[in-house]
Design an enzyme around this catalytic site. Sequence first.
Site, PDB file in Angstrom:
ATOM      1  N   LYS A  54     -10.409  -2.883  -5.052  1.00 21.02           N
ATOM      2  CA  LYS A  54      -9.493  -1.769  -5.371  1.00 21.02           C
ATOM      3  C   LYS A  54      -8.216  -2.326  -5.989  1.00 21.02           C
ATOM      4  CE  LYS A  54     -11.668   0.992  -1.819  1.00 21.02           C
ATOM      5  NZ  LYS A  54     -11.740   1.394  -0.414  1.00 21.02           N
ATOM      6  N   GLN A  98      -8.252   1.638   4.943  1.00 22.88           N
ATOM      7  CA  GLN A  98      -9.608   1.110   4.813  1.00 22.88           C
ATOM      8  C   GLN A  98     -10.369   1.292   6.129  1.00 22.88           C
ATOM      9  OE1 GLN A  98     -11.020  -0.085   1.882  1.00 22.88           O
ATOM     10  NE2 GLN A  98     -12.898   0.004   3.082  1.00 22.88           N
ATOM     11  N   ASP A 121      -7.869   9.501  -0.711  1.00 24.92           N
ATOM     12  CA  ASP A 121      -9.281   9.529  -0.324  1.00 24.92           C
ATOM     13  C   ASP A 121      -9.762  10.960  -0.083  1.00 24.92           C
ATOM     14  OD1 ASP A 121     -10.604   7.059  -0.359  1.00 24.92           O
ATOM     15  OD2 ASP A 121      -9.543   6.378   1.438  1.00 24.92           O
TER      16      ASP A 121
END
Length: 292
Positions: A54, A98, A121
């Site tokens: 990322k 994460q 997200d």
Amino acid sequence: MSAVIMDGKAISKEIQAEIAAEVATFTKQSGITPCLAAVLVGDDPASEVYVRNKHRACERVGIKSQMHKLPASTTEEELLSLIDSLNQASDVHGILIQLPLPSGIDTLRVLDAVNPRKDVDAFHPENVGLISQGRPRFLPCTPHGVQQILDRCGVELSGKHAVIVGRSDIVGKPMSMLLTAKDSTHGPQAANATVTICHSRTRNLAEVCRSADVIIAAVGIANFVTVEMVKPGAVVVDVGINRTDEGLVGDVDFAAVSQIASQITPVPGGVGPLTVTMLMYNTFDAAKLLSS
Ligand code: NDP
């Protein structure tokens, strides 16, 4: 092989080039460089690889990235306090937690603490609610990536029967909302598909799958979707990532299914690259949103 390969790597590159061009113009005009803050707790090697990927994608499209690496012994309160400071930081536009978090930390409590306007997200209940009402703020990265692949490969979805195998909050459920969407948002055409969601209690799974024009496999079991479960000419999207002795494989028996499908995504090089790219897309969207 008769199926056309839907090349996620190439599509991802194409979208990243589009995002990079738009980010450059935005930064020049506004003086703001979009910034993604990634929070990694513990030292799970797979998570470290994901976060590194990322970070590299951010560099490619002109987005700044911050890495907040915390030890596995971090308490929930310490993590919440970091999230609070990232929520307040005016130079941070997207926050990524994460997963998985170490056991002992309440994942939902942590995800709920992220400012919904920085929730790139799209896991926050406010964002999930907006998606279900057909007015999304952010689209969840993996389902959005799947939709981009289908759109850019010319797969017509309107009125078609799409079968999703898997009902997780991250893939299956939001995928069903995007595929049934009535109006176009964020790029891809409105899907207007007829959707069936399958899971571990579904009866006659093979039969249900055989009735699909489009199959989206998000199960997490190597080679789960066999050729007997696929109608000749169907479009097959493989979201699965399974580490086996033979290397990385998807949820679809690619060798056999690619003989009868019309279009299929490979693993690796299918959906995976798009997930990271759509995170870049959302971070840029968040920067525009927060600066408007
Ligand atoms: P989950 O484990 O959260 O969900 C798996 C789903 O599959 C569940 O709904 C489960 O049903 C269903 N399932 C399990 N066994 C069966 C069965 N025998 N028959 C029918 N359905 C079954 O996984 P995720 O959705 O998070 O991930 C799915 C896969 O996608 C994984 O391989 C993951 O690594 C990969 N993935 C890939 C991404 C990418 O970027 N390409 C991003 C995210 C995930 P039930 O609900 O009944 O338990």
